[in-house]
Design a protein around this motif. Sequence first.
Motif, PDB file in Angstrom:
ATOM      1  N   LEU A   9       0.288  -1.417  -0.065  1.00 55.22           N
ATOM      2  CA  LEU A   9       0.080  -0.417   0.009  1.00 55.22           C
ATOM      3  C   LEU A   9       1.019   1.077  -0.238  1.00 55.22           C
ATOM      4  N   ALA A  10       1.990   1.714   0.580  1.00 57.90           N
ATOM      5  CA  ALA A  10       2.740   2.846   0.932  1.00 57.90           C
ATOM      6  C   ALA A  10       3.864   3.024  -0.555  1.00 57.90           C
ATOM      7  N   VAL A  11       3.995   2.104  -1.448  1.00 56.83           N
ATOM      8  CA  VAL A  11       4.419   1.652  -2.293  1.00 56.83           C
ATOM      9  C   VAL A  11       3.525   2.194  -3.866  1.00 56.83           C
ATOM     10  N   PHE A  12       2.487   1.765  -3.863  1.00 56.80           N
ATOM     11  CA  PHE A  12       1.675   1.738  -4.645  1.00 56.80           C
ATOM     12  C   PHE A  12       0.423   2.638  -4.925  1.00 56.80           C
ATOM     13  N   VAL A  13       0.010   2.970  -3.345  1.00 55.61           N
ATOM     14  CA  VAL A  13      -1.232   3.767  -3.037  1.00 55.61           C
ATOM     15  C   VAL A  13      -0.733   5.471  -2.789  1.00 55.61           C
ATOM     16  N   ASP A  14      -1.270   6.198  -4.650  1.00 58.42           N
ATOM     17  CA  ASP A  14      -0.606   7.548  -3.978  1.00 58.42           C
ATOM     18  C   ASP A  14      -1.412   8.203  -2.902  1.00 58.42           C
ATOM     19  N   PHE A  15      -1.366   8.369  -1.973  1.00 52.17           N
ATOM     20  CA  PHE A  15      -2.459   8.656  -0.802  1.00 52.17           C
ATOM     21  C   PHE A  15      -0.992  10.366  -0.696  1.00 52.17           C
ATOM     22  N   TYR A  16       0.075  10.998  -1.304  1.00 53.04           N
ATOM     23  CA  TYR A  16       0.498  12.051  -0.752  1.00 53.04           C
ATOM     24  C   TYR A  16      -0.231  13.596  -1.817  1.00 53.04           C
ATOM     25  N   PRO A  17      -0.481  14.232  -1.485  1.00 54.70           N
ATOM     26  CA  PRO A  17      -0.809  16.119  -2.187  1.00 54.70           C
ATOM     27  C   PRO A  17       0.276  16.199  -3.404  1.00 54.70           C
ATOM     28  N   LEU A  18      -0.227  16.514  -4.698  1.00 60.14           N
ATOM     29  CA  LEU A  18       0.912  17.191  -5.737  1.00 60.14           C
ATOM     30  C   LEU A  18       2.213  17.837  -4.816  1.00 60.14           C
TER      31      LEU A  18
END
Length: 352
Positions: A22-31
């Motif tokens: 999840l940490a690698v493939f889910v992009d939950f960070y703001p641009l």
Amino acid sequence: MRRDIAAVCVLWAILTIIGELLAVFVDFYPLARSDKGEDIEHAFRVLIYMAVPVFTFVVSVLVYSVLRSSTSEFPGEDGPPIRGRGAAPVAWLAVTGGLALVTIIYPGITGINDLFFEDEETDLVVEVEAVQWAWIFRYPEQDISTINELVLPLDRNVTFEITSTDVLHSFWIPSFLMKIDAVPGKTTEITLRPTSAGSFTTDPLMRVQCAELCGLAHAKMIALVTVMEAGEFDLWAAEEAAGSAAEPTPDPDAQRIEITGKDSLFDLDEITVEPGSQVVVVFDNQDEVVPHNWALYDSRDAAESGGAPIAFSPIEPGPTVQEIPFDPPDPGTYFFRCDVHPTTMTGELTVQ
């Protein structure tokens, strides 16, 4: 006991694999719209990767203990002590201690060095002055200043020289993923390069937000940020400089309105003028050291959304007297305020 340990280890391994994926493939960070923001995002990802095994171990033990419990009643006495001897506790201490040591060095010390102590060539200097409750931006090389509006060029290194005139504030641009305090009597600096064009209208994270509780209007201490192509920025700066130089001169026959600012209040909250002839607002700021200005807008909504003022004076500490000449707009009701104290110093100007 060994069966329990084996079950916990299996559950830990499964949760850790899921968490790392999840940490690698889910992009939950703001641009991240700045180079420093990209560095901070990278450091945050590294910390997440390191934290996942520790977090999942705690969760595994708690979940297995709840499922393994044979009763729902609260125990009347403590269970037998666990001494923590053997290879497993030693290995766990070594792993977690090693992770803590690595984190201190990287991204800790090395990351701080890259953010604040790396020598970088500066293309633009912006002087930032925080005051309850507004942001004043000065561009010394371009000889212009703005209130609650920060315009930056894309892909140019910008050095912010940040200070406060009253209390502790914090200069935070969420889309840049960076924050630094604005300290009274001291100048703090940070250099970054905007890497993505945009504005507050398309991304609400494109704003300067005070992140240090600073008084009554702390939540409204916001400045809108726009990042544009370098050529567009140069054109904007030239237009701003030309507009400042082209301010009207007072007409001897103008309608003169005197208004006083004292104790962060205007002595007038209603002004009426006639259309057709120039108006000169004489603003007397009697508050010692406290900065004020007088600004006229189409409406309250226009002022709060960052709309351009019809007329305004620069923010200056008192005591001082300013004259603001302008041609009255079309008949109607307009909103005026002090941009520094937009909740306590307000009023209406009527043209009729």
